[in-house]
Design a protein around this motif. Structure first.
Motif, PDB file in Angstrom:
ATOM      1  N   SER A   1      21.572  40.298  20.305  1.00 44.39           N
ATOM      2  CA  SER A   1      22.303  39.190  19.706  1.00 44.39           C
ATOM      3  C   SER A   1      22.761  39.581  18.306  1.00 44.39           C
ATOM      4  O   SER A   1      22.099  40.362  17.608  1.00 44.39           O
ATOM      5  CB  SER A   1      21.423  37.950  19.678  1.00 44.39           C
ATOM      6  OG  SER A   1      20.177  38.265  19.122  1.00 44.39           O
ATOM      7  N   HIS A   2      23.892  39.055  17.934  1.00 45.49           N
ATOM      8  CA  HIS A   2      24.468  39.398  16.626  1.00 45.49           C
ATOM      9  C   HIS A   2      25.563  38.391  16.341  1.00 45.49           C
ATOM     10  O   HIS A   2      26.022  37.677  17.236  1.00 45.49           O
ATOM     11  CB  HIS A   2      25.064  40.803  16.653  1.00 45.49           C
ATOM     12  CG  HIS A   2      26.232  40.929  17.591  1.00 45.49           C
ATOM     13  ND1 HIS A   2      27.527  40.994  17.153  1.00 45.49           N
ATOM     14  CD2 HIS A   2      26.300  40.950  18.942  1.00 45.49           C
ATOM     15  CE1 HIS A   2      28.337  41.073  18.212  1.00 45.49           C
ATOM     16  NE2 HIS A   2      27.611  41.042  19.307  1.00 45.49           N
ATOM     17  N   VAL A   3      25.991  38.319  15.113  1.00 46.00           N
ATOM     18  CA  VAL A   3      27.140  37.484  14.785  1.00 46.00           C
ATOM     19  C   VAL A   3      27.836  38.067  13.561  1.00 46.00           C
ATOM     20  O   VAL A   3      27.197  38.474  12.597  1.00 46.00           O
ATOM     21  CB  VAL A   3      26.735  36.002  14.595  1.00 46.00           C
ATOM     22  CG1 VAL A   3      25.591  35.856  13.617  1.00 46.00           C
ATOM     23  CG2 VAL A   3      27.907  35.152  14.145  1.00 46.00           C
ATOM     24  N   GLU A   4      29.152  38.192  13.659  1.00 42.86           N
ATOM     25  CA  GLU A   4      29.945  38.713  12.543  1.00 42.86           C
ATOM     26  C   GLU A   4      31.148  37.822  12.310  1.00 42.86           C
ATOM     27  O   GLU A   4      31.646  37.189  13.221  1.00 42.86           O
ATOM     28  CB  GLU A   4      30.479  40.127  12.850  1.00 42.86           C
ATOM     29  CG  GLU A   4      29.450  41.212  12.864  1.00 42.86           C
ATOM     30  CD  GLU A   4      28.962  41.474  14.271  1.00 42.86           C
ATOM     31  OE1 GLU A   4      29.730  41.242  15.227  1.00 42.86           O
ATOM     32  OE2 GLU A   4      27.785  41.864  14.431  1.00 42.86           O
ATOM     33  N   ARG A   5      31.596  37.850  11.061  1.00 41.15           N
ATOM     34  CA  ARG A   5      32.799  37.097  10.756  1.00 41.15           C
ATOM     35  C   ARG A   5      33.999  37.996  11.013  1.00 41.15           C
ATOM     36  O   ARG A   5      34.040  39.145  10.589  1.00 41.15           O
ATOM     37  CB  ARG A   5      32.767  36.674   9.301  1.00 41.15           C
ATOM     38  CG  ARG A   5      33.925  35.789   8.939  1.00 41.15           C
ATOM     39  CD  ARG A   5      33.754  35.220   7.551  1.00 41.15           C
ATOM     40  NE  ARG A   5      34.824  34.276   7.273  1.00 41.15           N
ATOM     41  CZ  ARG A   5      34.825  33.466   6.243  1.00 41.15           C
ATOM     42  NH1 ARG A   5      33.814  33.481   5.396  1.00 41.15           N
ATOM     43  NH2 ARG A   5      35.836  32.642   6.039  1.00 41.15           N
ATOM     44  N   LEU A   6      34.986  37.457  11.705  1.00 38.87           N
ATOM     45  CA  LEU A   6      36.253  38.165  11.859  1.00 38.87           C
ATOM     46  C   LEU A   6      37.148  37.648  10.731  1.00 38.87           C
ATOM     47  O   LEU A   6      36.654  37.138   9.740  1.00 38.87           O
ATOM     48  CB  LEU A   6      36.868  37.880  13.238  1.00 38.87           C
ATOM     49  CG  LEU A   6      35.956  38.143  14.445  1.00 38.87           C
ATOM     50  CD1 LEU A   6      36.674  37.779  15.732  1.00 38.87           C
ATOM     51  CD2 LEU A   6      35.529  39.605  14.481  1.00 38.87           C
ATOM     52  N   SER A   7      38.452  37.713  10.912  1.00 36.56           N
ATOM     53  CA  SER A   7      39.299  37.216   9.828  1.00 36.56           C
ATOM     54  C   SER A   7      39.300  35.692   9.837  1.00 36.56           C
ATOM     55  O   SER A   7      39.061  35.059  10.865  1.00 36.56           O
ATOM     56  CB  SER A   7      40.719  37.751   9.983  1.00 36.56           C
ATOM     57  OG  SER A   7      41.393  36.993  10.942  1.00 36.56           O
ATOM     58  N   GLY A   8      39.545  35.121   8.683  1.00 38.82           N
ATOM     59  CA  GLY A   8      39.627  33.677   8.554  1.00 38.82           C
ATOM     60  C   GLY A   8      38.321  33.024   8.955  1.00 38.82           C
ATOM     61  O   GLY A   8      37.246  33.464   8.567  1.00 38.82           O
ATOM     62  N   ASN A   9      38.424  31.997   9.775  1.00 44.52           N
ATOM     63  CA  ASN A   9      37.238  31.268  10.172  1.00 44.52           C
ATOM     64  C   ASN A   9      36.739  31.675  11.552  1.00 44.52           C
ATOM     65  O   ASN A   9      35.982  30.946  12.177  1.00 44.52           O
ATOM     66  CB  ASN A   9      37.533  29.764  10.147  1.00 44.52           C
ATOM     67  CG  ASN A   9      37.166  29.172   8.803  1.00 44.52           C
ATOM     68  OD1 ASN A   9      36.204  29.620   8.171  1.00 44.52           O
ATOM     69  ND2 ASN A   9      37.924  28.188   8.359  1.00 44.52           N
ATOM     70  N   PHE A  10      37.204  32.805  12.041  1.00 38.86           N
ATOM     71  CA  PHE A  10      36.782  33.258  13.365  1.00 38.86           C
ATOM     72  C   PHE A  10      35.485  34.051  13.264  1.00 38.86           C
ATOM     73  O   PHE A  10      35.317  34.869  12.360  1.00 38.86           O
ATOM     74  CB  PHE A  10      37.871  34.126  14.000  1.00 38.86           C
ATOM     75  CG  PHE A  10      39.042  33.337  14.472  1.00 38.86           C
ATOM     76  CD1 PHE A  10      39.083  32.839  15.772  1.00 38.86           C
ATOM     77  CD2 PHE A  10      40.111  33.072  13.634  1.00 38.86           C
ATOM     78  CE1 PHE A  10      40.161  32.098  16.216  1.00 38.86           C
ATOM     79  CE2 PHE A  10      41.196  32.329  14.066  1.00 38.86           C
ATOM     80  CZ  PHE A  10      41.220  31.843  15.358  1.00 38.86           C
ATOM     81  N   TYR A  11      34.589  33.772  14.193  1.00 40.86           N
ATOM     82  CA  TYR A  11      33.332  34.514  14.249  1.00 40.86           C
ATOM     83  C   TYR A  11      33.154  35.057  15.657  1.00 40.86           C
ATOM     84  O   TYR A  11      33.576  34.437  16.629  1.00 40.86           O
ATOM     85  CB  TYR A  11      32.148  33.597  13.923  1.00 40.86           C
ATOM     86  CG  TYR A  11      32.053  33.247  12.448  1.00 40.86           C
ATOM     87  CD1 TYR A  11      31.170  33.918  11.611  1.00 40.86           C
ATOM     88  CD2 TYR A  11      32.872  32.264  11.909  1.00 40.86           C
ATOM     89  CE1 TYR A  11      31.088  33.602  10.266  1.00 40.86           C
ATOM     90  CE2 TYR A  11      32.802  31.946  10.549  1.00 40.86           C
ATOM     91  CZ  TYR A  11      31.904  32.617   9.736  1.00 40.86           C
ATOM     92  OH  TYR A  11      31.835  32.313   8.408  1.00 40.86           O
TER      93      TYR A  11
END
Lengths: 334, 342, 349
Positions: free
Chosen positions: A148-158
């Motif tokens: 499991s992991h979570v990263e921020r992409l551009s803007g408000n996308f995760y």
């Protein structure tokens, strides 16, 4: 995102949801009147309603995630597994996996798998050199899931996993924390075994027999590359479910939520999911039935290692849920 | 579109006239043109209406027939088997209403097949030998009161208007052509003989079976020019909705002047240039387009020494089904242009 | 014919599967005069009761599903075309060039559009269109559709035309299962004035055509002692197997199945024979394919039998049945109730 991230990083394959349940219990307990677990492992948190004649409102988000269970270990030390829930094999191939006890591994397809993506053609390599070595760390019946992991992409996308359905749990946790005044007798139910057939929600719904019920889950969207046509878009707000492949939601309740969102300036959109079911159906059909729908988070690449969401939608879901909790549904006419 | 014209269109479209059994339609047209033209039939059953005028001999051709079926068998229980006489869609049969009969008797029926619950391969289109028509008969004799082997069936259903000036119903892709020609002849008849061309309107049989009467009429009449009435399927819904629909003619955007169709090139004809200029002059909306449909009438351009022709084509959704959709504006445009060219 | 008039009234009320709430009031208005009580039951269901007058009487429940198959709007395209997804078992052989009604705030007529047959490639033409291959056309622009309340989730129904054919056959959409509601009412008419020891309930259940949420919840609400599920049955026609269908015009069917109660089934057949009501057995050994499939699991199990009205061309706009079969279905229901729920029947138990 803090609550969500914290919940996402806990290991919780269907049938082994205790760790997440413990974490959620800690978070929610200060905000509710009672907490209990049932035989299926559902975490049922109850908050008494303040209305004169409170109705029973059940909220359900499932704690489990898809994963693998060890079925055998071969002489070379490779671990053979069976799948739990609908594995996205294209995404799973060559991913890192983590066992409940923290052991890391790589899940790999057999060399000649061709297009035959099924669990019996996959093995997990934990870097062991023989059966004995592997058995020191992993046993038949152990559970694993892709990391499991979570990263921020551009803007408000995760992007990350498993948004399905820790994000539903997080919405409920936040709503319990943020609601100023719960008008209805509200049951925050964190359910088990959704990914293998909505099992936890069946028993908990029967025990509660709600008048109204809302499931919290992810839903698809029509804005991915080559995604099947669907009206839902990321960033367009909370998705209020009209229908999926297990339920047709109560039309009046759907309308009520859309009106509520409009009045409170919360972005919301209508959702029809053509492939996939949710806990909604269990709650709709419990006992003499309840008026059910779901509030969903539009998600791309569901069940992959990189489920992708928009934070704005997550926040909208929380806002809408908080407003719903503060409404006396006994007085609502729909 | 005038009320009268709309009534003509409706009445022509509702008339039973599948390929090979167009008599009722021909009679309706004759009735409409009574006292206006001299109407005769050629040996094939084509209706030829002559409105004398001066100068150029102009032939106008429109097919009368609608998508039809021929009765191939009637079983002991009175269920009727049919085969299509043109390129009918087997996916457009079950659950549709039909008229079954011949030149003198008619009855109602419904298109039927194996019930969905017992179908094994639900994704496959049925073939016509697996479909049948139920006229509510209990025995073969019951059914044979109305029709026998070799008689016909055609889609049945009322015509109705949709919002946005559209009309929906059966046979509209061909009968709107007939109605336009009828109406244009009525208009031309009001003019002095010197102000119109020598007009031969040919209402043809068996167009949908590729046996157009326009060919034989062209042979017999030796016209100078010809105008065909046809349809262009509109498909602005085709393709993937998520990744863009295809380009297409759209009902309501004007009469289509095809640059070519499957059997004839129009773009090399000075007649097309003339028609285009006329449309521009009168500000009649039109669209130049490649028509994907081959009208068999097009073969008339090769008759004898050759015949310059154009086609006035109506954009149409669902052609050759019980619910063809055409736009009133396009029909008006075609009528205006045809009248001007007469 | 009173029951045919009721049938027409019921058929005129759209009750698409999952959207029964929209038509419930109207349905209640039509049927209430025949009962002592009408209330909402289960998920979007209606429960009508005819009291026998005794306190705490047992209950026999007649289940008829009121829902209908159709479409649900999934999106409105820029050019005003509606994309749709099926509600229930829509027959793809009927998707081409059909007339529908879009139930916005106002009913709008729509026509399904598909690529013309003569322009389809060979492979395309061999396949039936799927929901994704068609759109619904109303002639209205996107904004106009919105102003009529059309949006994602708006239900769409088939054309509700009806007609008679031959001697005594009736056709039209949504005879499934409203014809059986008419039969149930015919039964109640037969029972008028008869002394009963059971309350007779009529459950108009929801979602039989989709997810079945209505039957189990409605029964839970009504808590009956016996259930008669009345639904249409597949009628024999060319292209169908005689062994999987029932004959048209030869009376209602009684399902012989592991899902139904053997005593009730046998009694139904016996009563029919005794009273000379034509009846036939439907061999649905493993499953009746009706709401009764869920009955063995309900509330500790409730004895259930299935009565079928033979119907041709199920799930098309031209479902067709014999008037006479409908009448006999009513008679059979009435005869069973009279024998087993009447004063006389009490002693036999």
């Amino acid at each position: 995102m803090k609550i969500l991230k914290e919940l996402m990083l806990v290991h919780s394959v269907s049938g082994r949801e205790k760790a997440v349940a413990d974490k959620i219990e800690k978070m929610v307990t200060p905000y509710v009147d009672s907490v209990r677990r049932d035989a299926m492992g559902n975490l049922i948190c109850f908050k008494k309603g303040t209305a004169e004649h409170p109705k029973k409102l059940m909220l359900a988000g499932h704690m489990d995630e898809i994963g693998f269970i060890v079925t055998s270990i071969d002489d070379k030390g490779y671990i053979h597994v069976s799948s739990i829930g609908g594995i996205h094999y294209v995404s799973a191939a060559f991913s890192s996996v983590r066992f409940e006890n923290g052991v890391m591994g790589v899940i790999v397809p057999e060399a000649d798998f061709g297009n035959n993506f099924s669990s019996d053609r996959f093995v997990i390599d934990i870097g062991a050199i023989g059966k004995k070595e592997t058995e020191k760390k992993v046993h038949v019946g152990d559970f694993a899931a892709t990391v499991s992991h979570v990263e921020r992409l551009s803007g408000n996308f995760y992007s990350g996993r498993p948004f399905d359905d820790r994000i539903g749990c997080a919405i409920m946790v936040r709503a319990a924390m943020e609601a100023q005044d719960c008008k209805n007798d509200t049951y925050f139910v964190f359910t088990t075994q959704e990914e293998v057939g909505c099992r936890g929600s069946k028993t908990s719904a029967y025990a509660i027999m709600p008048d109204f019920s809302v499931a919290f889950d992810v839903t698809g969207s029509g804005d991915g590359p080559k995604s099947r046509p669907m009206a839902v878009r990321l960033g367009k707000g909370a998705a209020v479910k009209v229908k999926d492949s297990s339920v047709i939601c109560d039309g009046g309740f759907v309308e009520y939520l859309m009106e509520l969102a409009k009045k409170e300036n919360i972005p919301a959109q209508l959702e029809i999911l053509e492939g996939g079911g949710t806990d909604t159906c269990s709650m709709q059909t419990a006992g003499a039935g309840s008026r059910a729908t779901a509030i969903s988070v539009p998600t791309r690449y569901i069940h992959s290692n990189n489920e992708t969401i928009h934070k704005g939608d997550y926040d909208a879901c929380v806002a809408l849920t908080v407003k719903l909790l503060e409404k006396d549904l006994g007085k609502a006419e729909f | 579109m005038t009320e009268n014209f709309l009534n003509t269109l409706f009445s022509l479209s509702l008339t039973f006239g599948p390929t090979g059994c167009e008599k009722r339609v021909a009679e309706r047209i004759e009735e409409e043109l009574k006292g206006i033209c001299r109407c005769t039939y050629d040996r094939m059953g084509n209706l030829i209406c002559h409105l004398p005028g001066h100068g150029e001999k102009l032939m106008i051709a429109a097919g009368m027939d609608e998508m039809g079926f021929m009765i191939t068998d009637i079983d002991d229980k009175g269920y009727i088997r049919v085969a299509p006489t043109g390129s009918a869609d087997p996916a457009c049969f079950l659950g549709k209403e039909f008229t079954v009969g011949n030149e003198s008797t008619l009855t109602e029926g419904v298109g039927a097949g194996k019930v969905l619950h017992l179908v094994d391969r639900a994704g496959d289109s049925p073939t016509f030998d697996k479909l049948f028509i139920d006229v509510g008969a209990k025995t073969k004799e019951d059914a044979e009161k109305f029709a026998e082997k070799g008689d016909f069936a055609a889609y049945r259903g009322e015509l109705f208007e949709l919002p946005g000036d559209c009309v929906a119903g059966k046979a509209l892709e061909s009968r709107s052509g007939c109605a336009i020609v009828v109406e244009a002849l009525k208009e031309a008849a009001k003019r002095d003989e010197s102000e119109r061309k020598d007009l031969y309107a040919v209402f043809t049989v068996k167009e949908k079976a590729n046996m157009s009467g326009a060919v034989t009429a062209a042979y017999n009449l030796c016209p100078d020019n010809a105008i065909l009435l046809g349809f262009t399927p509109s498909m602005n819904f085709d393709g993937d909705s998520a990744n863009g629909r295809k380009r297409s003619v759209i009902p309501g955007e004007g009469v289509v002047l095809p640059l070519k169709d499957g059997s004839v090139l129009f773009y090399d004809s000075p007649f097309l240039t003339r028609a285009k200029e006329k449309a521009e002059e009168l500000e009649i909306p039109f669209v130049l387009w490649d028509s994907p449909v081959s009208l068999s009438a097009g073969r008339a351009h090769l008759v004898k020494e050759g015949l310059p022709m154009i086609e006035l084509s109506i954009p149409c959704y669902n052609p050759e089904t019980p619910l063809a959709v055409v736009h009133k504006k396009d029909i008006d445009s075609a009528l205006k242009l045809l009248t001007a060219l007469m | 014919m009173q029951e045919l008039k009721i049938l027409e009234e019921l058929r005129a009320i759209p009750t698409l599967t999952g959207f029964e709430n929209r038509g419930k009031k109207e349905i209640a208005r039509v049927l209430s005069p025949y009962f002592d009580d009408c209330r909402e039951a289960g998920v979007a269901g209606l429960l009508f009761t005819k009291n026998c007058g005794e306190k705490d009487a047992k209950k026999i429940l007649i289940d008829v599903h009121m829902d209908e198959i159709g479409w649900i709007v999934t999106d409105i395209e820029e050019n005003g075309m509606l994309t749709v997804s099926p509600l229930g078992g829509m027959d793809p052989r009927t998707f081409t060039a059909s007339r529908y009604t879009v139930h916005g705030t106002k009913d709008l007529t729509a026509v399904s559009l598909k690529k013309p047959f003569r322009l389809q490639s060979g492979a395309e033409a061999k396949k039936l269109p799927q929901a994704k291959d068609i759109v619904l056309f109303t002639g209205l622009k996107k904004e106009e559709l919105r102003s009529f309340g059309v949006k994602v989730g708006t239900p769409v129904s088939m054309e509700r035309r009806t007609g008679r054919m031959g001697d005594g056959q009736i056709f039209g959409a949504y005879m499934d299962d409203k014809s059986c509601a008419a039969a149930a009412l015919a039964a109640l008419e037969e029972l008028r004035g008869k002394e009963l020891s059971y309350d007779v309930c009529l459950l108009l259940s929801s979602q039989e055509e989709s997810f079945g949420a209505g039957f189990a919840t409605g029964v839970f609400d009504g808590a009956p002692d016996e259930i008669l599920v009345v639904d249409v049955d597949l009628g024999f026609t060319p292209e169908t197997e005689a062994s999987k269908t029932v004959k048209m015009g030869e009376g209602p069917s009684v399902a012989l199945s592991v899902q139904t109660d053997r005593r009730m089934t046998k009694e139904l057949l016996r009563v029919a024979k005794e009273r000379q009501i034509p009846v036939q057995a439907a061999m649905n050994v493993k499953s009746t394919g009706t709401n009764a499939s869920g009955a063995p699991f309900l509330m500790g199990g409730i004895p259930t039998a299935v009565i079928g009205l033979p119907l041709k061309y199920m799930h098309t706009p031209v479902e067709m049945f014999y008037e006479e079969d409908l009448r006999n279905t009513g008679k059979l229901i009435a005869a069973y109730i009279e024998e087993h729920c009447g004063r006389k029947g009490e002693s036999q138990r």
